[in-house]
Design an enzyme around this catalytic site. Structure first.
Site, short mmCIF file in Angstrom:
data_model
loop_
_atom_site.label_atom_id
_atom_site.label_comp_id
_atom_site.label_asym_id
_atom_site.label_seq_id
_atom_site.Cartn_x
_atom_site.Cartn_y
_atom_site.Cartn_z
N THR A 15 0.85 -1.06 0.61
CA THR A 15 -0.53 0.15 -0.10
C THR A 15 0.86 1.07 0.06
OG1 THR A 15 -0.22 0.05 2.55
CG2 THR A 15 -2.02 -1.11 1.43
N ASN A 16 1.82 0.71 0.40
CA ASN A 16 2.77 2.87 0.52
C ASN A 16 3.20 2.55 -0.58
OD1 ASN A 16 3.60 3.48 2.92
ND2 ASN A 16 3.33 1.22 4.19
N HIS A 111 8.76 3.10 8.66
CA HIS A 111 8.47 2.54 10.53
C HIS A 111 7.37 2.94 10.66
CE1 HIS A 111 9.36 0.12 13.49
NE2 HIS A 111 8.96 0.46 14.22
N GLU A 149 23.36 0.37 9.57
CA GLU A 149 24.05 -0.46 10.27
C GLU A 149 22.68 -1.21 11.14
OE1 GLU A 149 28.08 -1.75 11.01
OE2 GLU A 149 27.94 0.31 8.73
#
Ligand code: GAR
Length: 198
Positions: A15-16, A111, A149
């Protein structure tokens, strides 16, 4: 004007990705262009979305490629397509430090929480919203950040807050965070980063 060549990496529904492709079609991403969608699962609906919009796709299925080989194959594919910016959109594998080094400062992630809360290894997808509800916070949201990282630890580019409702389920909350925050801030953040790269 030459546009930044963007590759979007997905694992699921996409969806993104759809929000990004819609923003591009509406002229809201003018400094970049999605040239490739890569999935790590054959069943990812994101692949269908890409095809419908005429974007080239590639799949390196988790079941066929062990992690190290999969990463190497993805990296080779990205390079072959002249990728300048990598956009993670529901990509559920943490990238290795070596991979990140290859595209330092050129990998974005979204996120589904307000980082640094509810981030890190194991915090992905619905698990994030379950943790938010279990902790009882009243405000959550979404974060776009550069990938380093450190899992979910890179510099923050954009955030948007979303209210938690009294009778939310993880699924309801996930939908609201996507609709009110993720699909809104990701295309804008991508345009901003592309503009900065040019
Ligand atoms: C989105 O909520 C995204 O923020 C999350 O997975 C979902 C993917 O949905 N990503 C993570 O949890 C990454 N740690 P989508 O495939 O419909 O875009």
């Amino acid at each position: 004007m030459k546009k930044v060549r963007i590759a979007v990496l997905c694992s699921g529904g996409g969806t993104n990705l759809q929000a990004i492709l819609d923003a591009q079609a509406a002229g809201k991403i003018s400094h970049g262009e999605v040239v490739l969608v890569v999935a790590d699962s054959l069943g990812a609906f994101a692949l269908e979305r890409a095809k419908r919009c005429g974007v080239e796709t590639a799949v390196f299925d988790k079941k066929q490629f062990p992690r190290t080989e999969r990463e190497a194959a993805i990296l080779a594919c990205l390079k072959a397509h002249g990728t300048e910016l990598i956009v993670l959109a529901g990509f559920m594998t943490v990238l290795s430090a070596d991979f990140v080094k290859e595209y330092e400062g050129r990998i974005l992630n979204i996120h589904p929480a307000l980082l640094p809360s509810f981030g890190g290894v194991g915090m992905y997808g619905l698990h994030v919203h379950e943790a938010v509800l279990a902790r009882g916070v009243k405000v959550t949201g979404a974060t776009v950040h550069f990938v380093t990282e450190e899992c979910d630890g890179g510099p923050i580019i954009a955030q948007k807050a979303v209210r938690v409702h009294a009778h939310d389920t993880p699924e309801k909350l996930q939908q609201r965070v996507m609709r009110e925050a993720e699909w809104v801030i990701y295309p804008k953040a991508i345009e901003k980063v592309c503009k900065g790269l040019k």
